[in-house]
Design a protein around this motif. Structure first.
Motif, PDB file in Angstrom:
ATOM      1  N   PHE A  95     -12.984  51.561  65.354  1.00  0.00           N
ATOM      2  CA  PHE A  95     -14.025  52.457  65.856  1.00  0.00           C
ATOM      3  C   PHE A  95     -13.357  53.726  66.361  1.00  0.00           C
ATOM      4  O   PHE A  95     -12.526  53.667  67.265  1.00  0.00           O
ATOM      5  N   PRO A  96     -13.714  54.895  65.805  1.00  0.00           N
ATOM      6  CA  PRO A  96     -12.987  56.125  66.144  1.00  0.00           C
ATOM      7  C   PRO A  96     -13.169  56.559  67.595  1.00  0.00           C
ATOM      8  O   PRO A  96     -12.404  57.366  68.081  1.00  0.00           O
ATOM      9  N   TRP A  97     -14.203  56.043  68.289  1.00  0.00           N
ATOM     10  CA  TRP A  97     -14.421  56.472  69.675  1.00  0.00           C
ATOM     11  C   TRP A  97     -13.665  55.587  70.655  1.00  0.00           C
ATOM     12  O   TRP A  97     -13.778  55.752  71.854  1.00  0.00           O
ATOM     13  N   TRP A 140      -7.662  57.789  64.486  1.00  0.00           N
ATOM     14  CA  TRP A 140      -7.452  58.912  63.571  1.00  0.00           C
ATOM     15  C   TRP A 140      -6.172  59.657  63.886  1.00  0.00           C
ATOM     16  O   TRP A 140      -5.835  60.629  63.208  1.00  0.00           O
TER      17      TRP A 140
ATOM     18  N   MET B 277     -19.091  47.604  56.760  1.00  0.00           N
ATOM     19  CA  MET B 277     -17.892  46.871  57.147  1.00  0.00           C
ATOM     20  C   MET B 277     -17.864  46.665  58.663  1.00  0.00           C
ATOM     21  O   MET B 277     -17.560  45.578  59.147  1.00  0.00           O
ATOM     22  N   GLU B 278     -18.229  47.733  59.401  1.00  0.00           N
ATOM     23  CA  GLU B 278     -18.222  47.637  60.860  1.00  0.00           C
ATOM     24  C   GLU B 278     -19.263  46.619  61.336  1.00  0.00           C
ATOM     25  O   GLU B 278     -19.018  45.864  62.272  1.00  0.00           O
ATOM     26  N   LYS B 295     -22.131  48.631  71.417  1.00  0.00           N
ATOM     27  CA  LYS B 295     -20.715  48.868  71.144  1.00  0.00           C
ATOM     28  C   LYS B 295     -20.471  49.525  69.793  1.00  0.00           C
ATOM     29  O   LYS B 295     -19.436  50.153  69.597  1.00  0.00           O
ATOM     30  N   LEU B 296     -21.400  49.398  68.860  1.00  0.00           N
ATOM     31  CA  LEU B 296     -21.183  49.996  67.545  1.00  0.00           C
ATOM     32  C   LEU B 296     -22.250  51.035  67.169  1.00  0.00           C
ATOM     33  O   LEU B 296     -21.941  52.181  66.888  1.00  0.00           O
ATOM     34  N   PRO B 299     -22.895  54.341  69.655  1.00  0.00           N
ATOM     35  CA  PRO B 299     -21.820  55.341  69.531  1.00  0.00           C
ATOM     36  C   PRO B 299     -21.805  56.007  68.156  1.00  0.00           C
ATOM     37  O   PRO B 299     -21.613  57.224  68.062  1.00  0.00           O
ATOM     38  N   ALA B 300     -22.052  55.233  67.101  1.00  0.00           N
ATOM     39  CA  ALA B 300     -22.059  55.824  65.764  1.00  0.00           C
ATOM     40  C   ALA B 300     -23.244  56.782  65.595  1.00  0.00           C
ATOM     41  O   ALA B 300     -23.191  57.715  64.806  1.00  0.00           O
ATOM     42  N   PHE B 376     -16.181  63.494  70.834  1.00  0.00           N
ATOM     43  CA  PHE B 376     -14.865  64.094  70.565  1.00  0.00           C
ATOM     44  C   PHE B 376     -14.203  63.478  69.339  1.00  0.00           C
ATOM     45  O   PHE B 376     -13.354  64.093  68.707  1.00  0.00           O
ATOM     46  N   TRP B 377     -14.597  62.261  68.989  1.00  0.00           N
ATOM     47  CA  TRP B 377     -13.945  61.520  67.916  1.00  0.00           C
ATOM     48  C   TRP B 377     -14.472  61.902  66.544  1.00  0.00           C
ATOM     49  O   TRP B 377     -13.871  61.558  65.530  1.00  0.00           O
ATOM     50  N   ARG B 382     -13.343  67.107  66.139  1.00  0.00           N
ATOM     51  CA  ARG B 382     -11.888  67.107  66.246  1.00  0.00           C
ATOM     52  C   ARG B 382     -11.239  67.884  65.105  1.00  0.00           C
ATOM     53  O   ARG B 382     -10.032  68.093  65.084  1.00  0.00           O
TER      54      ARG B 382
END
Lengths: 263, 384
Positions: A95-97, A140, B277-278, B295-296, B299-300, B376-377, B382
């Protein structure tokens, strides 16, 4: 091999048919397989042979449509609810975060372990895959090989006895792949886990496995099972020995017998 | 010729300057001497015209010499703005009397300003403070010239106040009406906009999560939500005033209707954005619905949700101002605009517009800053 230790995975006459718009597709047909504790089993075959589907059935990500399968003596669903296995996907799927340490801690959070226990396990598994010092990095910011190592650490973090790996090194270059293969063998030797490993590389399968399951497509089925005669200690240059080449030749024959090279 | 590096802006500025000299006075005197020979003549630019021409020519000529870019930019900056300042200062009292040289000189000064921005844009300073200073200075000069041209043209050509007041008059109006503007901002933004924005966006978000959880809502509610978004705000606003009264509550209701749907649609799309996949990964951990959501999937979905928040920040302002056209207590930005237009106080209308633009920009900027901190991710933040 299968007689002495209790079976971790036992499948008999296992079949799975997908209903698609173009009619039914038989992804698995009549798969009989028993995997004992501590084995390293590779599944090899061309695309469409059902090797990933078989792994997903073991993981309860797909439901079989015929036959029976048990994982640790339970149904796959019960085994999944009990977190009996760790699964490593084709891509790292971090998870990128989340930082690397929080990615590795994700299953531990879901299991509701205490903070101290989480920290201890994160440190231990990151040590195991040689990623100490990268705890605070984001995925990343790491290379592809390091990301895949972090995803292996995540699968190891909750200490399941069974590790299911679906072409984990498929997207990496040859040098990184050799290195990770070596590390994976060392890890397997140290932890005594049972590993199911999907690959389409013959040298990788022969180098890693105690047993190689050769599969062929249309319908997906097991066409040969080859016991490896290689010793447990395997330096990288074992791949030039006649013994290694003989096993590789048998795997290649098995693939050809399954008409895998027709198309 | 090695000491010369001509630029077309400077050359054209010199040509315009010479043409201006040839055409005579910058502006007509206030009293025509032929009509009133006895009247005291007040000539415009009596003392400053030589300074205007001199500064223009000098700045244009120096800028073409082979000097460091920074010096060139400073010379151009001083020349262009000194001339603009003298021109605008000199036209006071002679509004509408400007002749052709006035506009030629204005154009020449503008060309020097243009050249100044072009030189600054070409600078590649090493120090980071200089880079961030440039990032501020270039748009500031650009914006200043919009105001300078607006001011100089409206006053030089004597454009009627009703059509377009000069920015200085708008600025004076803002300065002298701060209490009124403050009360309007409090009524419209701090009450109607903020409340409606929070409730509308929150309701859209909660509805999206519910629709994701409950299949019959997904099938039944989303098409209805679509219809709500198509409701014309001009038609809805008077009805909301009838339902919720004249005060800010009815405006907040309009804002809620406007902001609900963008948030609903974006959140629904965002919740579907996490990869297979996640999601399989969360399934192998035997993670429950809410844990996977927290949790997934949320955020996504964050980049989508922030998109909706940014869209809603401007929609909310528009909704509240327009809704105030349909009945309001005697305060509020929309109320002020509609009544001051009727009283021909166009400068007050412009003052409200300026305040609304400023408030909207700040609102949007704050949301965008929070977005940068939270997502930020994401590759878009970024940078790759």
């Amino acid at each position: 091999m299968t007689g002495t230790s209790p079976a971790v995975v036992a499948a008999s006459r296992l079949g799975l048919t997908f209903q698609t718009n173009d009619g039914p597709v038989q992804a698995l047909s009549n798969v009989d397989l028993t995997i004992g504790k501590g084995e390293f089993v590779s599944f090899i075959g061309p695309s469409g042979c059902g090797k990933t589907t078989l792994l997903r059935v073991i993981a309860d990500l797909e439901k079989p449509t015929s036959g029976t399968i048990s994982v640790n003596g339970m149904t796959p669903e019960q085994a999944r609810e009990k977190r009996a296995y760790g699964y490593v996907f084709q891509a790292a799927a971090l998870f990128p975060w989340r930082t690397i340490e929080r990615n590795v801690g994700l299953p531990l959070e879901i299991m509701g372990l205490s903070k101290a226990e989480q920290a201890e396990r994160i440190k231990r598994t990151l040590d195991l895959v040689n990623l100490s010092g990268f705890e605070k990095k984001y995925p990343w910011q790491l290379s592809g090989g390091m990301q895949q190592r972090a995803s292996i650490a995540r699968a190891l973090a909750f200490d399941a006895d069974l590790l299911l790996m679906d072409e984990p090194f498929g997207a990496l270059d040859e040098i990184v792949r050799d290195h990770l293969n070596e590390q994976l063998l060392e890890l397997w030797g140290r932890t005594n886990k049972t590993i199911c490993f999907v690959t389409h590389s013959i040298p990788e399968a022969v180098y890693l496995s105690t047993r190689i399951v050769v599969m062929s497509p249309r319908p997906g089925r097991v066409s040969d099972i080859i016991e490896s005669t290689l010793p447990k200690e395997r330096p990288l240059d074992i791949r030039e020995t006649p013994e290694f080449l003989a096993i590789a030749a048998r795997v290649r024959d098995g693939l050809r017998a399954g008409h895998s090279y027709d198309d | 010729m090695s000491w010369l590096k001509p630029s077309w802006q400077a050359v054209l500025a010199i040509v315009l300057c010479v043409a201006g000299l040839a055409l005579g006075a910058i502006a007509a005197p206030k009293v025509d001497p032929l009509v009133q020979p006895a009247g005291t003549l007040i000539y415009p630019y009596a003392a400053t015209s030589w300074l205007i021409f001199g500064a223009l020519l000098l700045a244009a000529l120096i800028s073409m010499a082979r000097i460091p870019s920074v010096v060139e930019a400073v010379v151009l900056f001083i020349g262009a703005h000194l001339v603009a300042w003298l021109l605008i200062g000199g036209i006071a009292g002679f509004e509408g009397l400007a002749r052709a040289p006035y506009f030629l000189l204005l154009t020449a000064a503008w060309l020097l300003g243009w050249r100044c921005v072009a030189v600054l844009s070409g600078l590649r300073p090493m120090a980071s403070w200089a880079r961030s200073a440039l990032r501020l200075v270039i748009p500031a000069i650009f914006g200043a010239w919009i105001l300078i041209l607006w001011e100089a043209v409206t006053r030089g050509a004597g454009i009627p106040f009703i059509l377009l007041p000069p920015p200085s008059a708008i600025g004076q109006r803002i300065a002298s009406s701060l209490p009124v503007l403050g009360a309007d901002v409090r009524q419209t933004i701090f009450k109607a906009v903020i409340f409606g924005y929070i409730v509308g966006s929150g309701a859209g978000f909660i509805t999206a999560v519910l629709a994701d959880r409950v299949p019959f809502l997904r099938r039944g509610l989303l098409p209805i939500g679509n219809m709500v978004s198509a409701l014309p705000i001009i038609g809805v606003a008077p009805i909301m005033v009838m339902w919720f009264g004249f005060d800010w509550q009815s405006k907040a209701a309009v804002v809620i209707i406007m902001t609900f749907f963008p948030m609903l649609v974006n959140t629904v799309a965002g919740l579907a954005a996490s990869g297979h996949m996640e999601r399989d990964l969360m399934r192998t951990y035997a993670s429950g619905y809410w844990q996977t959501l927290l949790k997934l999937r949320l955020p996504a979905a964050a980049p989508f949700i922030f998109n909706a928040l940014k869209i809603n920040s401007t929609l909310a302002l528009i909704g509240a101002i327009v809704a105030e056209f349909f009945g309001t207590p005697v305060v509020g930005m929309g109320f002020r605009i509609s009544t001051e237009v009727g009283r021909m106080n166009i400068d007050m209308v412009w003052a409200e517009i300026a305040v609304a633009a400023l408030a909207g920009s700040v609102f949007y900027g704050v949301v965008a800053l929070v977005e940068r901190a939270v997502t930020f991710w994401h590759p878009s933040v970024r940078g790759g």
